[in-house]
Design an enzyme around this catalytic site. Structure first.
Site, mmCIF file in Angstrom:
data_model
loop_
_atom_site.group_PDB
_atom_site.id
_atom_site.type_symbol
_atom_site.label_atom_id
_atom_site.label_comp_id
_atom_site.label_asym_id
_atom_site.label_seq_id
_atom_site.Cartn_x
_atom_site.Cartn_y
_atom_site.Cartn_z
ATOM 1 N N TYR A 1 -12.997 -1.697 12.207
ATOM 2 C CA TYR A 1 -11.625 -1.213 12.028
ATOM 3 C C TYR A 1 -10.806 -1.497 13.290
ATOM 4 C CZ TYR A 1 -7.714 1.978 11.178
ATOM 5 O OH TYR A 1 -6.455 2.510 10.999
ATOM 6 N N ASN B 1 1.562 3.514 -2.878
ATOM 7 C CA ASN B 1 1.503 4.494 -3.965
ATOM 8 C C ASN B 1 1.082 5.871 -3.450
ATOM 9 O OD1 ASN B 1 -1.252 2.863 -4.094
ATOM 10 N ND2 ASN B 1 -1.686 4.947 -4.774
ATOM 11 N N THR B 2 0.703 5.932 -2.157
ATOM 12 C CA THR B 2 0.304 7.191 -1.542
ATOM 13 C C THR B 2 0.495 7.076 -0.030
ATOM 14 O OG1 THR B 2 -1.481 8.835 -1.422
ATOM 15 C CG2 THR B 2 -2.116 6.530 -1.210
ATOM 16 N N ILE C 1 1.521 7.268 4.009
ATOM 17 C CA ILE C 1 2.758 6.968 4.733
ATOM 18 C C ILE C 1 3.530 5.840 4.060
ATOM 19 C CG2 ILE C 1 1.808 7.785 6.927
ATOM 20 C CD1 ILE C 1 1.581 4.916 7.853
ATOM 21 N N GLY C 2 2.833 4.954 3.360
ATOM 22 C CA GLY C 2 3.523 3.877 2.658
ATOM 23 C C GLY C 2 4.470 4.416 1.605
ATOM 24 N N GLY D 1 0.802 -1.215 0.000
ATOM 25 C CA GLY D 1 0.000 0.000 0.000
ATOM 26 C C GLY D 1 0.833 1.260 0.000
#
Length: 321
Positions: A195, A43-44, A46-47, A41
């Site tokens: 969550y 591509n945007t 914090i990753g 994950g």
């Protein structure tokens, strides 16, 4: 003079607020040339910041993302910013157990080692929906997909030891409970409750895996973390949370760079070699609520997760051997 002092006080207050909001930064300069890294994950959010930092330090970075086109755009940005061409775009949809297996199979064809695995991808605030495998999607993406991914890559992590696994959890675990009689939220569903369950599962998984690896004398460290309340796209599936995010983003929410620091610290700091099973916040080992230290629940969750993802062999027993 009074006006000047007021402006100065305002400036100092803003600086202190920013420093508090952003938290500590990992400032050591150690490199990881030649080491192989997977970040899910990325591509945007914090990753992406994590992948950027690891690429800067010479890692062979595999960007494991659901959207191939967005990942490719981010990959090109990372290469341009770092000069490191060893950054790779690989498709991974954590909502699909088959996609996880396909990703691992392809990765093992390409690489013979794995030094750092960062389980970062996550979703939050989604309406009730089942994945193609029939599981509630927050639990599936945030826990089950990473559970299967990690287990299928354990052999490579062991062969590359000392190696590290970093799991991005959340302080939201505090509102979560492992619903043994309703793990799939079929009887009752609340997006934040689900969550919280998935983030509590992240911590129980981390502690259980760390104990197993310690017992088998494998030099694979696994730790989890709370990244802080971050300006990210994780709330994109929930209109209310997105509004709250937008309102607070410039005031109290940490930047993605700030939110990435604890994960970077856990992945890189040489002083953490041998430290495993911890939960970190602001680059500090942090105490957990009792429910996150429940070893019996961790055992139950592990076995239930093995069943749900369809592992053909009992990894728990394998790692005791």
């Amino acid at each position: 003079l009074l006006l000047f002092l007021v402006h100065l006080a305002s400036l100092l207050t803003m600086c202190l607020l920013y420093k508090w909001r952003e938290g500590p930064s990992y400032r050591k300069t150690n490199r990881i040339d030649g080491k192989v890294v997977i970040v899910t994950g990325c591509n945007t959010g914090i990753g992406k910041e994590i992948a950027l930092e690891l690429a800067k330090r010479g890692g062979r970075v595999y960007m494991a993302c659901r959207d191939e086109q967005k990942c490719e755009k981010a990959r090109q940005e990372l290469i341009e910013l770092t000069g490191n061409t060893n950054v790779f775009n690989r498709t991974l949809n954590l909502a699909s157990l088959q996609s996880v297996r396909d990703f691992v199979a392809k990765f093992k064809e390409e690489e013979n080692r794995l030094d750092i695995l960062i389980n970062n991808a996550g979703i939050m605030g989604t309406p009730y929906q089942l994945t193609e495998d029939g599981y509630e999607q927050q639990f599936a993406v945030n826990h089950l997909g990473h559970f299967l991914l990690t287990n299928l890559l354990l052999d490579m992590l062991k062969a590359s030891a000392p190696s590290r696994i970093v799991v991005v959890s959340s302080v939201a675990y505090r509102v979560g409970q492992i619903q043994k009689d309703d793990i799939n939220s079929e009887k009752s569903y609340g997006f934040f409750k689900a969550y919280g369950q998935s983030k509590l599962a992240n911590i129980l998984f981390t502690r259980k895996l760390a104990a197993m690896l310690k017992n088998s004398n494998d030099k694979v460290d696994v730790n989890c973390l709370h990244p802080g309340s971050v300006q990210s796209e994780i709330t994109r599936n929930n209109t209310f949370m997105s509004i709250v995010n937008a309102i607070g983003s410039k005031l109290v929410l940490r930047s993605t760079k700030g939110g990435a620091q604890t994960a970077i610290y856990l992945a890189l700091d040489p002083d953490l070699e041998g430290a495993s099973g911890g939960y970190y916040d602001n680059m500090t080992l942090t105490a957990l609520q009792k429910k996150a230290q429940d070893d019996k629940m961790a055992d139950w969750l592990w076995k239930k997760s093995e069943e749900m993802v369809g592992l053909k062999e009992n990894i728990t027993e394998k790692n005791k051997a």
